[in-house]
Design a protein around this motif. Structure first.
Motif, PDB file in Angstrom:
ATOM      1  N   GLU A 212       0.824  -1.196   0.000  1.00 32.70           N
ATOM      2  CA  GLU A 212       0.000   0.000   0.000  1.00 32.70           C
ATOM      3  C   GLU A 212       0.869   1.262   0.000  1.00 32.70           C
ATOM      4  O   GLU A 212       0.548   2.257  -0.664  1.00 32.70           O
ATOM      5  CB  GLU A 212      -0.919   0.000   1.229  1.00 32.70           C
ATOM      6  N   TYR A 213       1.955   1.224   0.756  1.00 31.64           N
ATOM      7  CA  TYR A 213       2.879   2.355   0.756  1.00 31.64           C
ATOM      8  C   TYR A 213       3.463   2.565  -0.640  1.00 31.64           C
ATOM      9  O   TYR A 213       3.584   3.707  -1.120  1.00 31.64           O
ATOM     10  CB  TYR A 213       3.985   2.099   1.769  1.00 31.64           C
ATOM     11  N   ALA A 214       3.834   1.471  -1.317  1.00 29.64           N
ATOM     12  CA  ALA A 214       4.381   1.575  -2.671  1.00 29.64           C
ATOM     13  C   ALA A 214       3.345   2.105  -3.656  1.00 29.64           C
ATOM     14  O   ALA A 214       3.683   2.837  -4.589  1.00 29.64           O
ATOM     15  CB  ALA A 214       4.890   0.209  -3.124  1.00 29.64           C
ATOM     16  N   GLN A 239      12.744 -10.123   3.431  1.00 29.08           N
ATOM     17  CA  GLN A 239      13.068  -8.859   2.782  1.00 29.08           C
ATOM     18  C   GLN A 239      12.107  -8.612   1.633  1.00 29.08           C
ATOM     19  O   GLN A 239      11.896  -9.470   0.783  1.00 29.08           O
ATOM     20  CB  GLN A 239      14.505  -8.877   2.261  1.00 29.08           C
ATOM     21  N   PHE A 240      11.493  -7.427   1.627  1.00 31.51           N
ATOM     22  CA  PHE A 240      10.665  -6.958   0.525  1.00 31.51           C
ATOM     23  C   PHE A 240      11.443  -5.855  -0.193  1.00 31.51           C
ATOM     24  O   PHE A 240      12.056  -4.998   0.453  1.00 31.51           O
ATOM     25  CB  PHE A 240       9.327  -6.404   1.026  1.00 31.51           C
ATOM     26  N   CYS A 241      11.403  -5.874  -1.519  1.00 33.95           N
ATOM     27  CA  CYS A 241      12.194  -4.926  -2.279  1.00 33.95           C
ATOM     28  C   CYS A 241      11.364  -4.352  -3.415  1.00 33.95           C
ATOM     29  O   CYS A 241      10.262  -4.815  -3.708  1.00 33.95           O
ATOM     30  CB  CYS A 241      13.461  -5.594  -2.836  1.00 33.95           C
ATOM     31  N   CYS A 242      11.906  -3.336  -4.036  1.00 37.91           N
ATOM     32  CA  CYS A 242      11.286  -2.748  -5.223  1.00 37.91           C
ATOM     33  C   CYS A 242      11.347  -3.751  -6.374  1.00 37.91           C
ATOM     34  O   CYS A 242      12.297  -4.526  -6.496  1.00 37.91           O
ATOM     35  CB  CYS A 242      12.003  -1.450  -5.579  1.00 37.91           C
ATOM     36  N   LYS A 273      14.189  -1.170  -0.094  1.00 34.84           N
ATOM     37  CA  LYS A 273      13.844  -2.444   0.521  1.00 34.84           C
ATOM     38  C   LYS A 273      13.278  -2.213   1.912  1.00 34.84           C
ATOM     39  O   LYS A 273      13.499  -1.168   2.525  1.00 34.84           O
ATOM     40  CB  LYS A 273      15.054  -3.377   0.599  1.00 34.84           C
ATOM     41  N   LEU A 274      12.557  -3.206   2.391  1.00 35.99           N
ATOM     42  CA  LEU A 274      12.026  -3.238   3.752  1.00 35.99           C
ATOM     43  C   LEU A 274      12.344  -4.608   4.334  1.00 35.99           C
ATOM     44  O   LEU A 274      11.856  -5.620   3.833  1.00 35.99           O
ATOM     45  CB  LEU A 274      10.510  -2.997   3.767  1.00 35.99           C
TER      46      LEU A 274
END
Length: 632
Positions: A212-214, A239-242, A273-274
């Protein structure tokens, strides 16, 4: 007892003979002990160290002391336990005193060093305190100078704007833009601080938040690397990334034998990344690292809904789509409906590709391995709920070969409207290439009704006989008055053998289509149509047929068609079927209409169970329409 001479102290070539003699004279006053390391004085019987490493000076002093004591008449020799104890304690006290003296010296040195360090630190602190006001004053002066420079720059910009004849509105817009930039910088910092301090109950919750932020920012995300706990085999790091993170491998860029054009390169090694990590104590995920610094342009808000991570079908939409597909609504109509309900194509949450992938996967998931068994279980449940439900099936080599069923309502409909039965086979509507054979009729509203249905793997005389016998068994051996079919010869033979005394008519549309294959003269073809639908006596028909046969080409195929057509003339010529009860119908148009309806709902790749369920829904739909007509 052995003497110290037996001990033989080590000698060295560098030691003089005089020193050796003196050493031997000293050790002659001692007796060596069995361990070879200590010796006993002959005067006082005291045990002393006899090691050569310690030298002989202490032994010499000990002998001189013993001789002095023995030469003094007031002194008694050092023989006895008290004197020996006294000497031993005195020697130990001297050694201890020496050790303490050395320790005190070392401590004094360390104390002096500590004092020097303390004095040095105090001096540094005092100097720093003295320089602190000067540094603060210098810093304030630098800040003041910077503010003055900023004001001067603003004044210069304003003066330049005045010189360039800018309007007041333009200047206000520029100032407002600068304020907005500062506001957004502060807002982004606050957003960053809020995200870093967040915790999540699950990994999916973190992904949905980051997605949602993206979507608000204008980029797409994807799941990246993980780390597992080896003992519990659970994920402890994610890890979540673009979606543009990473680079395409060189082997895909350098392909000399490439036939298709290469897809555009979308990845540019974006660092956004997050990273989240699981806390085993609280069982919650906390943000370990968050980077929000893209190296590419972000997507415009009107194009963001088309990014991959933002195109998904939620659970409520899946249920609604499944219901609409079960009702026969096409995918294009579902897309239009979703866009209408959500307020636009960009707000529906999924695209055409997502819808087609979901519907195809949903249909494939319903294709069971034991497809035939699932169909039979479904009909067994129908038998329990419907006492008049009739089911009959046949297997061959362990596989379902023939299937026939009719429910209680169909039996009642046949009892009232079973004078005419339209018996026709449809195309192969399922993935097993099995033929669907419905038994149709016409009710009091002139609407099509379904009496029964059969599914067979082949079309021959034996199969059609089996179907017709099952039909009579389900309808309590009630024969129809007339039957209307296509031009299948196997079907015609089965009707003559099972439905004895029933009038049989072949569809006039099929007869016309077959005639066009062998008759290419329009005038002759018109003669055949007059024989097909013209009302006349049987004698007149025979005369017209002879005249017609003479005009047809004498090719071998044409002659064979003439023989077959003339042989079954009682089933298609109006001169023979005119007085029989066919309710004004001469073609299987109703069956063709049902076939078209089934084709719009049943696909060739469907399983048998899904095809049966679709057929049952169409049957329910037709009965609902009949009930509506009854109420009018």
């Amino acid at each position: 007892m052995s003497t110290i001479e037996d001990h033989n102290p080590p000698s060295s070539g560098s030691i003089s003979k005089k020193r050796r003699r003196q050493t031997s004279e000293v050790w002659n006053h001692f007796d060596s002990l069995p361990d070879g390391k200590r010796a006993t004085c002959k005067y006082c019987s005291r045990s002393l160290c006899a090691s050569s490493k310690m030298g002989t000076s202490h032994l010499k002093r000990h002998i001189e002391t013993c001789k002095k004591i023995q030469g003094d008449p007031s002194q008694t020799p050092f023989i006895g336990s008290e004197k020996e104890k006294y000497e031993r304690e005195l020697e130990d006290a001297r050694v201890l005193l020496k050790m303490k003296t050395e320790q005190i010296a070392i401590l004094e040195k360390e104390l002096n060093k500590a004092k020097v360090n303390a004095v040095t630190r105090i001096r540094i602190v005092q100097e720093a305190e003295q320089q602190k006001p000067q540094m603060e004053q210098h810093q304030k002066e630098e800040e003041a100078n910077e503010q003055v420079e900023e004001v001067q720059e603003e004044l210069a910009a304003e003066s330049a704007a005045v010189d360039s004849m800018e309007t007041t509105d333009q200047i206000e817009a520029t100032v407002e833009g600068n304020l907005n930039d500062e506001y957004f910088d502060v807002a982004s910092l606050r957003e960053y601080d809020r995200i870093v301090n967040m915790t999540f109950a699950s990994e999916n919750e973190a992904f949905h938040f980051f997605n949602e932020y993206a979507k608000r920012e204008g980029f797409s995300v994807r799941r990246s690397s993980t780390k597992k706990d080896r003992l519990q085999n659970t994920i402890k790091f994610r890890q979540f990334c673009c979606s543009r993170q990473g680079l395409r491998e060189k082997k895909y860029l350098e392909m000399p034998d490439r036939k298709r054009p290469a897809t555009p390169i979308s990845r540019c090694d974006c660092p956004v990344k997050l990273c989240i990590k699981l806390d085993p104590k609280t069982n919650r995920w906390w943000v370990q690292n968050f980077i929000n610094d893209h190296n590419h342009d972000l997507t415009a808000p009107d194009c963001t809904p088309f990014l991959r991570s933002h195109c998904s079908i939620n659970e409520s939409q899946k249920c609604e789509i499944s219901s609409m597909k079960a009702s026969g609504i096409r995918n294009c109509q579902i897309l239009e409906y979703a866009a209408l309900c959500s307020g636009g194509y960009e707000n529906r949450g999924f695209q055409e590709e997502n819808l087609y992938n979901y519907t195809l996967g949903h249909e494939q998931s319903t294709m069971l391995a034991d497809d035939a068994d699932s169909v039979l279980r479904y009909f067994k449940e129908r038998e329990e709920s419907d006492p008049d439900f009739f089911l009959k099936y046949d297997t061959k080599d362990g596989c379902l070969n023939r299937l026939f069923w009719a429910d209680g309502q169909s039996v009642v409909d046949y009892a009232y409207f079973g004078d005419l039965v339209i018996f026709d086979s449809t195309y192969k509507l399922n993935r097993y290439n099995m033929v669907v054979v419905p038994f149709l009729g016409c009710n009091h509203h002139r609407s099509t009704i379904i009496f029964a249905c059969g599914i067979v793997s082949c079309e021959n005389n034996e199969t059609y006989r089996w179907l017709l016998e099952a039909f009579l068994q389900a309808m309590y051996q009630k024969h129809p008055e007339s039957v209307l079919t296509d031009g299948d010869h196997a079907m015609g033979k089965a009707i003559k053998s099972v439905f004895k005394g029933t009038a049989h008519r072949i569809c006039s549309w099929h007869m016309d289509r077959n005639a066009q294959k062998y008759i290419h003269d329009p005038a002759v073809l018109q003669k055949f149509k007059e024989l097909l639908s013209g009302i006349c006596s049987r004698e007149e028909f025979e005369k017209k047929w002879i005249s017609f046969a003479q005009k047809v080409s004498q090719r071998v195929l044409s002659r064979q068609w003439l023989k077959r057509t003339y042989k079954c003339r009682e089933s298609w010529a109006a001169a023979f079927v005119n007085k029989k009860m066919f309710l004004g119908m001469s073609s299987t148009q109703r069956s063709e209409g049902l076939n078209a309806d089934l084709h719009s709902h049943i696909k060739s790749k469907m399983s048998l169970g899904m095809a049966v369920q679709k057929f049952e829904r169409r049957l329910t739909h037709k009965r609902t329409k009949e009930a509506e007509l009854d109420c009018k």
